[in-house]
Write an enzyme that holds these catalytic residues in place. Structure first.
Site, PDB file in Angstrom:
ATOM      1  N   HIS A 157       0.843  -1.202   0.000  1.00  0.00           N
ATOM      2  CA  HIS A 157       0.000   0.000   0.000  1.00  0.00           C
ATOM      3  C   HIS A 157       0.878   1.252   0.000  1.00  0.00           C
ATOM      4  O   HIS A 157       0.617   2.198  -0.743  1.00  0.00           O
ATOM      5  CB  HIS A 157      -0.878   0.058   1.261  1.00  0.00           C
ATOM      6  CG  HIS A 157      -1.915  -0.993   1.366  1.00  0.00           C
ATOM      7  ND1 HIS A 157      -2.070  -1.747   2.510  1.00  0.00           N
ATOM      8  CD2 HIS A 157      -2.874  -1.414   0.507  1.00  0.00           C
ATOM      9  CE1 HIS A 157      -3.080  -2.583   2.353  1.00  0.00           C
ATOM     10  NE2 HIS A 157      -3.583  -2.412   1.135  1.00  0.00           N
ATOM     11  N   LYS A 170     -18.125  -6.262   7.389  1.00  0.00           N
ATOM     12  CA  LYS A 170     -16.855  -6.917   7.703  1.00  0.00           C
ATOM     13  C   LYS A 170     -16.354  -6.461   9.067  1.00  0.00           C
ATOM     14  O   LYS A 170     -16.402  -5.284   9.393  1.00  0.00           O
ATOM     15  CB  LYS A 170     -15.788  -6.547   6.663  1.00  0.00           C
ATOM     16  CG  LYS A 170     -15.852  -7.317   5.387  1.00  0.00           C
ATOM     17  CD  LYS A 170     -14.640  -6.993   4.540  1.00  0.00           C
ATOM     18  CE  LYS A 170     -14.558  -7.858   3.315  1.00  0.00           C
ATOM     19  NZ  LYS A 170     -13.382  -7.520   2.510  1.00  0.00           N
ATOM     20  N   ARG A 212      -1.761  -5.893  -8.682  1.00  0.00           N
ATOM     21  CA  ARG A 212      -0.769  -6.923  -8.382  1.00  0.00           C
ATOM     22  C   ARG A 212      -0.678  -7.965  -9.484  1.00  0.00           C
ATOM     23  O   ARG A 212       0.391  -8.495  -9.744  1.00  0.00           O
ATOM     24  CB  ARG A 212      -1.129  -7.620  -7.070  1.00  0.00           C
ATOM     25  CG  ARG A 212      -1.048  -6.711  -5.870  1.00  0.00           C
ATOM     26  CD  ARG A 212      -1.600  -7.378  -4.649  1.00  0.00           C
ATOM     27  NE  ARG A 212      -3.034  -7.579  -4.835  1.00  0.00           N
ATOM     28  CZ  ARG A 212      -3.879  -7.932  -3.895  1.00  0.00           C
ATOM     29  NH1 ARG A 212      -3.447  -8.172  -2.695  1.00  0.00           N
ATOM     30  NH2 ARG A 212      -5.165  -8.078  -4.152  1.00  0.00           N
ATOM     31  N   SER A 225      -3.343  -7.383   2.784  1.00  0.00           N
ATOM     32  CA  SER A 225      -3.542  -7.291   4.235  1.00  0.00           C
ATOM     33  C   SER A 225      -4.023  -8.624   4.798  1.00  0.00           C
ATOM     34  O   SER A 225      -3.597  -9.038   5.874  1.00  0.00           O
ATOM     35  CB  SER A 225      -4.572  -6.208   4.559  1.00  0.00           C
ATOM     36  OG  SER A 225      -4.090  -4.943   4.222  1.00  0.00           O
TER      37      SER A 225
END
Length: 160
Positions: free
Chosen positions: A17, A41, A90, A127
């Site tokens: 990040h 969440k 990514r 994460s």
């Protein structure tokens, strides 16, 4: 003034990040880091804790503002007159999803999305993966800033 936003949950913020935020901070006058609030969440860190960790991690850049948001990212952008979203990619699998989001966001509001290829050092990093490896006692010290590692270790120790 050139403004952009780097959105995410950042639970916790990783070196991946930070790589994207640092690169965006060189291209824009102000970079907003928008910490997503997702009621469905349960994060490891509270939104306020994430904001504090991000502020600490980005303090050296001088042009990064960190705040939370709830709802549509394009509304966050409209409220702050932000014309661009910066997202790290990514892998090809990220692109499929992010392209759809970029097209939807542009269609809703005209906000552009800029994709930044992730530094290959962090191409596998998320994460979720950091939390999982850390929870099993793996070494993630090279994946997060030292104070994030300390907070992560403490949270996992008290949680479990």
């Amino acid at each position: 003034m050139r403004r952009a936003v780097c959105p995410g949950s950042f639970d916790p913020i990783t070196n991946g990040h930070l790589d994207i935020i640092a690169r965006a901070s060189k291209l824009y006058d102000v970079v907003h880091v928008a910490v997503m609030i997702n009621q469905s969440k349960q994060g490891l860190f509270t939104v306020d804790e994430r904001i504090e960790l991000i502020r600490r991690a980005t303090a050296e850049y001088g042009n990064v503002e960190v705040e939370s948001f709830h709802g549509l990212l394009v509304d966050f952008c409209k409220q702050r007159d932000i014309p661009a979203i910066v997202k790290g990619l990514r892998a090809v699998s990220d692109f499929d999803y992010e392209l759809q989001m970029a097209q939807m966001n542009n269609g809703l509001s005209g906000v552009e999305t800029l994709f930044v290829p992730t530094n290959p050092t962090y191409s596998f990093l998320s994460s979720s993966l950091v939390k999982e490896v850390a929870a099993w006692g793996g070494d993630v010290s090279h994946l997060v800033p030292p104070f994030v590692l300390e907070a992560l270790t403490e949270r996992l120790r008290t949680k479990g």
